[in-house]
Design an enzyme around this catalytic site. Structure first.
Site, PDB file in Angstrom:
ATOM      1  N   ARG A  80       0.631  -1.043  -0.218  1.00 26.16           N
ATOM      2  CA  ARG A  80       0.103   0.209   0.340  1.00 26.16           C
ATOM      3  C   ARG A  80       0.822   0.860  -0.125  1.00 26.16           C
ATOM      4  O   ARG A  80       0.968   2.242  -1.066  1.00 26.16           O
ATOM      5  CB  ARG A  80      -0.983  -0.202   1.304  1.00 26.16           C
ATOM      6  CG  ARG A  80      -2.350   1.210   1.624  1.00 26.16           C
ATOM      7  CD  ARG A  80      -2.040   2.196   1.560  1.00 26.16           C
ATOM      8  NE  ARG A  80      -0.917   2.552   2.629  1.00 26.16           N
ATOM      9  CZ  ARG A  80      -0.448   3.748   3.490  1.00 26.16           C
ATOM     10  NH1 ARG A  80      -0.553   4.626   2.135  1.00 26.16           N
ATOM     11  NH2 ARG A  80      -0.022   3.611   4.461  1.00 26.16           N
ATOM     12  N   ASP A  81       1.895   1.567   0.716  1.00 21.22           N
ATOM     13  CA  ASP A  81       2.499   2.924   1.509  1.00 21.22           C
ATOM     14  C   ASP A  81       3.297   3.147   0.258  1.00 21.22           C
ATOM     15  O   ASP A  81       4.110   3.646  -0.072  1.00 21.22           O
ATOM     16  CB  ASP A  81       2.775   3.154   2.290  1.00 21.22           C
ATOM     17  CG  ASP A  81       2.869   4.307   2.791  1.00 21.22           C
ATOM     18  OD1 ASP A  81       2.596   5.721   2.242  1.00 21.22           O
ATOM     19  OD2 ASP A  81       3.206   4.593   4.003  1.00 21.22           O
TER      20      ASP A  81
ATOM     21  N   HIS B 104       5.497   4.621  12.051  1.00 19.33           N
ATOM     22  CA  HIS B 104       5.280   4.495  10.610  1.00 19.33           C
ATOM     23  C   HIS B 104       6.717   5.486  10.406  1.00 19.33           C
ATOM     24  O   HIS B 104       6.213   6.787   9.879  1.00 19.33           O
ATOM     25  CB  HIS B 104       4.093   5.231  10.282  1.00 19.33           C
ATOM     26  CG  HIS B 104       4.183   5.313   8.868  1.00 19.33           C
ATOM     27  ND1 HIS B 104       3.164   3.738   8.401  1.00 19.33           N
ATOM     28  CD2 HIS B 104       3.997   5.983   8.363  1.00 19.33           C
ATOM     29  CE1 HIS B 104       2.870   4.215   7.138  1.00 19.33           C
ATOM     30  NE2 HIS B 104       3.690   5.794   7.353  1.00 19.33           N
TER      31      HIS B 104
ATOM     32  N   HIS C 198       8.906   7.143   7.550  1.00 22.95           N
ATOM     33  CA  HIS C 198       9.909   7.440   6.551  1.00 22.95           C
ATOM     34  C   HIS C 198      11.305   7.323   5.933  1.00 22.95           C
ATOM     35  O   HIS C 198      11.846   8.382   7.723  1.00 22.95           O
ATOM     36  CB  HIS C 198       9.309   8.616   5.557  1.00 22.95           C
ATOM     37  CG  HIS C 198       7.654   8.391   4.817  1.00 22.95           C
ATOM     38  ND1 HIS C 198       7.872   7.779   4.220  1.00 22.95           N
ATOM     39  CD2 HIS C 198       6.389   7.912   5.775  1.00 22.95           C
ATOM     40  CE1 HIS C 198       5.825   7.110   3.553  1.00 22.95           C
ATOM     41  NE2 HIS C 198       5.438   7.074   4.867  1.00 22.95           N
TER      42      HIS C 198
ATOM     43  N   CYS D  14       4.636   9.585  -0.262  1.00 25.21           N
ATOM     44  CA  CYS D  14       3.045   9.498  -0.067  1.00 25.21           C
ATOM     45  C   CYS D  14       3.472  11.044  -1.330  1.00 25.21           C
ATOM     46  O   CYS D  14       3.284  11.999  -0.734  1.00 25.21           O
ATOM     47  CB  CYS D  14       2.382  10.482   1.550  1.00 25.21           C
ATOM     48  SG  CYS D  14       0.307  11.185   0.836  1.00 25.21           S
TER      49      CYS D  14
ATOM     50  N   ASN E  24       9.112   3.881   3.368  1.00 23.17           N
ATOM     51  CA  ASN E  24       9.382   4.071   4.116  1.00 23.17           C
ATOM     52  C   ASN E  24      10.906   3.438   4.485  1.00 23.17           C
ATOM     53  O   ASN E  24      11.155   2.939   3.745  1.00 23.17           O
ATOM     54  CB  ASN E  24       7.688   2.593   4.553  1.00 23.17           C
ATOM     55  CG  ASN E  24       6.729   3.483   4.850  1.00 23.17           C
ATOM     56  OD1 ASN E  24       6.180   2.966   3.356  1.00 23.17           O
ATOM     57  ND2 ASN E  24       6.140   3.402   5.642  1.00 23.17           N
TER      58      ASN E  24
HETATM   59  P1  HMG Z   1     -13.233  14.704  -1.437  1.00 24.06           P
HETATM   60  O1  HMG Z   1     -12.826  15.749  -2.438  1.00 24.06           O
HETATM   61  O2  HMG Z   1     -13.222  15.688  -0.281  1.00 24.06           O
HETATM   62  O3  HMG Z   1     -14.317  13.890  -1.031  1.00 24.06           O
HETATM   63  O4  HMG Z   1     -12.323  13.625  -1.191  1.00 24.06           O
HETATM   64  P2  HMG Z   1     -15.668  13.718  -1.818  1.00 24.06           P
HETATM   65  O5  HMG Z   1     -16.687  12.674  -1.248  1.00 24.06           O
HETATM   66  O6  HMG Z   1     -16.322  14.713  -1.998  1.00 24.06           O
HETATM   67  O7  HMG Z   1     -15.507  12.843  -3.260  1.00 24.06           O
HETATM   68  C1  HMG Z   1     -14.798  13.575  -4.457  1.00 24.06           C
HETATM   69  C2  HMG Z   1     -14.558  12.598  -5.253  1.00 24.06           C
HETATM   70  O8  HMG Z   1     -14.312  10.679  -4.900  1.00 24.06           O
HETATM   71  C3  HMG Z   1     -15.810  11.834  -5.688  1.00 24.06           C
HETATM   72  O9  HMG Z   1     -16.434  11.408  -6.704  1.00 24.06           O
HETATM   73  C4  HMG Z   1     -16.697  10.491  -4.894  1.00 24.06           C
HETATM   74  O10 HMG Z   1     -17.282   9.689  -5.474  1.00 24.06           O
HETATM   75  C5  HMG Z   1     -14.920   9.975  -4.903  1.00 24.06           C
HETATM   76  P3  HMG Z   1     -16.347  12.472  -8.236  1.00 24.06           P
HETATM   77  O11 HMG Z   1     -17.993  12.478  -8.268  1.00 24.06           O
HETATM   78  O12 HMG Z   1     -14.851  13.428  -8.526  1.00 24.06           O
HETATM   79  O13 HMG Z   1     -16.347  11.339  -9.563  1.00 24.06           O
HETATM   80  N1  HMG Z   1     -14.959   8.457  -3.602  1.00 24.06           N
HETATM   81  C6  HMG Z   1     -14.373   7.854  -3.605  1.00 24.06           C
HETATM   82  N2  HMG Z   1     -14.397   7.386  -4.797  1.00 24.06           N
HETATM   83  C7  HMG Z   1     -13.614   5.394  -4.068  1.00 24.06           C
HETATM   84  N3  HMG Z   1     -13.298   5.549  -3.135  1.00 24.06           N
HETATM   85  C8  HMG Z   1     -13.671   6.741  -2.224  1.00 24.06           C
HETATM   86  C9  HMG Z   1     -14.332   7.976  -1.955  1.00 24.06           C
HETATM   87  N4  HMG Z   1     -15.044   8.446  -1.814  1.00 24.06           N
HETATM   88  C10 HMG Z   1     -15.090   9.576  -1.998  1.00 24.06           C
HETATM   89  N5  HMG Z   1     -13.176   5.796  -0.566  1.00 24.06           N
HETATM   90  C11 HMG Z   1     -11.543  11.428   0.087  1.00 24.06           C
HETATM   91  C12 HMG Z   1     -12.052  12.778   0.244  1.00 24.06           C
HETATM   92  C13 HMG Z   1     -10.737  11.258   1.728  1.00 24.06           C
HETATM   93  C14 HMG Z   1     -12.154  10.526  -1.016  1.00 24.06           C
HETATM   94  C15 HMG Z   1     -10.382  11.790  -1.153  1.00 24.06           C
HETATM   95  O14 HMG Z   1      -9.333  13.592  -0.480  1.00 24.06           O
HETATM   96  C16 HMG Z   1      -9.089  11.139  -0.899  1.00 24.06           C
HETATM   97  O15 HMG Z   1      -9.417   9.734  -1.895  1.00 24.06           O
HETATM   98  N6  HMG Z   1      -7.629  11.442  -0.401  1.00 24.06           N
HETATM   99  C17 HMG Z   1      -6.948  10.005  -0.457  1.00 24.06           C
HETATM  100  C18 HMG Z   1      -5.841  10.153   0.322  1.00 24.06           C
HETATM  101  C19 HMG Z   1      -4.852   9.169  -0.127  1.00 24.06           C
HETATM  102  O16 HMG Z   1      -5.566   7.923   0.236  1.00 24.06           O
HETATM  103  N7  HMG Z   1      -3.015   9.495  -0.023  1.00 24.06           N
HETATM  104  C20 HMG Z   1      -2.509   8.224   0.234  1.00 24.06           C
HETATM  105  C21 HMG Z   1      -2.925   7.674   1.738  1.00 24.06           C
HETATM  106  S1  HMG Z   1      -2.268   8.350   2.713  1.00 24.06           S
HETATM  107  C22 HMG Z   1      -0.817   8.419   3.311  1.00 24.06           C
HETATM  108  O17 HMG Z   1      -0.053   7.937   2.422  1.00 24.06           O
HETATM  109  C23 HMG Z   1      -0.390   8.407   4.900  1.00 24.06           C
HETATM  110  C24 HMG Z   1       0.193   7.376   5.847  1.00 24.06           C
HETATM  111  O18 HMG Z   1       1.576   6.309   5.572  1.00 24.06           O
HETATM  112  C25 HMG Z   1       1.076   7.877   7.301  1.00 24.06           C
HETATM  113  C26 HMG Z   1       1.950   8.793   7.113  1.00 24.06           C
HETATM  114  O19 HMG Z   1       2.803   8.097   6.172  1.00 24.06           O
HETATM  115  O20 HMG Z   1       1.662   9.616   7.902  1.00 24.06           O
HETATM  116  C27 HMG Z   1      -1.184   6.544   6.176  1.00 24.06           C
HETATM  117 MG    MG Z   2       3.252   6.536   5.005  1.00 22.71          MG
END
Ligand code: HMG
Ligand code: MG
Length: 286
Positions: A14-15, A206, A208, A239, A248
């Site tokens: 995933r990450d 966690h 990086h 990320c 990571n």
């Molecule tokens: P948004 O724009 O605020 O939400 O996004 P929305 O509800 O208005 O939806 C926007 C669009 O996304 C719509 O589609 C929804 O249908 C769709 P459109 O009408 O534009 O075609 N949608 C979805 N599609 C699939 N699955 C869903 C979903 N929800 C809405 N669950 C949202 C909010 C959270 C969805 C968006 O900001 C997002 O997907 N962000 C993902 C960010 C991400 O994945 N980042 C990487 C992971 S975090 C990370 O790596 C850090 C970590 O490792 C820890 C660290 O290192 O610190 C964990």
């Molecule tokens: Mg991470």
């Protein structure tokens, strides 16, 4: 020490992979997960039910969860930012889910398009639904030391989000040095603040490895009582919403350091090395 168990939570599929620009076939991701499943892990994060517009690489998550050969005793995990993501994870039979927030406002907005407060409101129903379905829910907190948008993060800000996620029922809190620039003394100070807010036993690190200090940050965390560390095979990743952040810390390097320090990880180094080579070849093919 003396053979005390320290768990490495594998997050590479995933990450690690989420940041790869080239779209990797589900079959290749499945092959990586299947190899990792023979290494001795208890938990592997393999999927993320987020918007495919935000993170295109994770659009194959249901196919990956549907295609892997599941090993007994391994929990296959998925990120679920909202109820839609949770429903997708349940349909794909994820064994556990994770909600992911931030200790800094700038990253929260950039990563999930919500303030910290708004994000906690979105997470609450996800945590409730997970608990009702008896699916373990983990909580991530990003930017625990610094943020690419807001600069330094106050340890108390991390403790505050930790308290909220723990109160929602997260069984573990993974503390993310998202940018990979933290120093060990900053990690220690942050952990001391968080330990005042939640029980030690729920904490995971966690880290990086952008500045090459992740292993030292793990040692500092061991001294603060942390016994679970996230890592990505081959050191893959980053990320998409933390510009310049590297992957990571590499799983095989964490295993080696922990072993040198006298801890037991239960992992097979030969399998880790083969999986690291496979993971890196997937990147190089791009
Ligand atoms: P948004 O724009 O605020 O939400 O996004 P929305 O509800 O208005 O939806 C926007 C669009 O996304 C719509 O589609 C929804 O249908 C769709 P459109 O009408 O534009 O075609 N949608 C979805 N599609 C699939 N699955 C869903 C979903 N929800 C809405 N669950 C949202 C909010 C959270 C969805 C968006 O900001 C997002 O997907 N962000 C993902 C960010 C991400 O994945 N980042 C990487 C992971 S975090 C990370 O790596 C850090 C970590 O490792 C820890 C660290 O290192 O610190 C964990
Ligand atoms: Mg991470």
């Amino acid at each position: 020490m003396n053979g005390e168990f320290v768990e490495i939570f594998e997050v590479g599929p995933r990450d690690g992979l989420q940041n790869e620009k080239r779209l990797i076939d589900a079959a290749d991701k499945i092959a990586l997960v299947d190899l990792l499943s023979t290494a001795g892990f208890h938990r592997i994060e393999v999927a993320s039910f987020v918007s495919p517009k935000w993170v295109p690489q994770m659009a194959t998550s249901a196919d990956v969860l549907g295609g892997i050969t599941r090993s007994k005793g391994i929990s296959y995990a998925a990120l679920t930012p909202n109820m839609r993501g949770f429903d997708g994870a349940v349909a794909a039979k994820a064994d556990e889910v994770a909600i992911f927030g931030s200790a800094s406002e700038g990253f929260s907005k950039a990563n999930i398009n919500a303030s910290i407060e708004e994000s906690l409101e979105r997470f609450r129903p996800v945590a409730q639904a997970a608990i009702a379905a008896e699916i373990p829910v983990r909580g991530y907190i990003s930017c625990v030391v610094n943020c690419p948008y807001d600069g330094a993060t106050a340890p108390d800000a991390v403790a505050q989000v930790a308290r909220e996620l723990h109160a929602m029922g997260c069984y573990e809190l993974s503390l993310g040095d998202t940018t990979g620039h933290a120093y060990p003394e900053e990690i220690s100070a942050m952990l001391r603040a968080v330990r005042d807010a939640v029980p030690d036993a729920v904490l995971a690190g966690h880290y990086h490895d952008t500045s090459g200090r992740a292993l030292d940050n793990i040692e500092a965390s061991l001294n603060e009582g942390v016994r679970v560390f996230d890592a990505a095979i081959g050191g893959l990743g980053g990320c998409p919403y933390a510009p310049g952040a590297a992957g990571n810390v590499a799983t095989e390097a964490v295993h080696e350091r922990l072993t040198q320090l006298g801890y037991a990880t239960g992992l097979n180094a030969n399998v880790l090395n083969r999986a690291a080579a496979l993971a890196l070849s997937m990147r190089e093919e791009g």
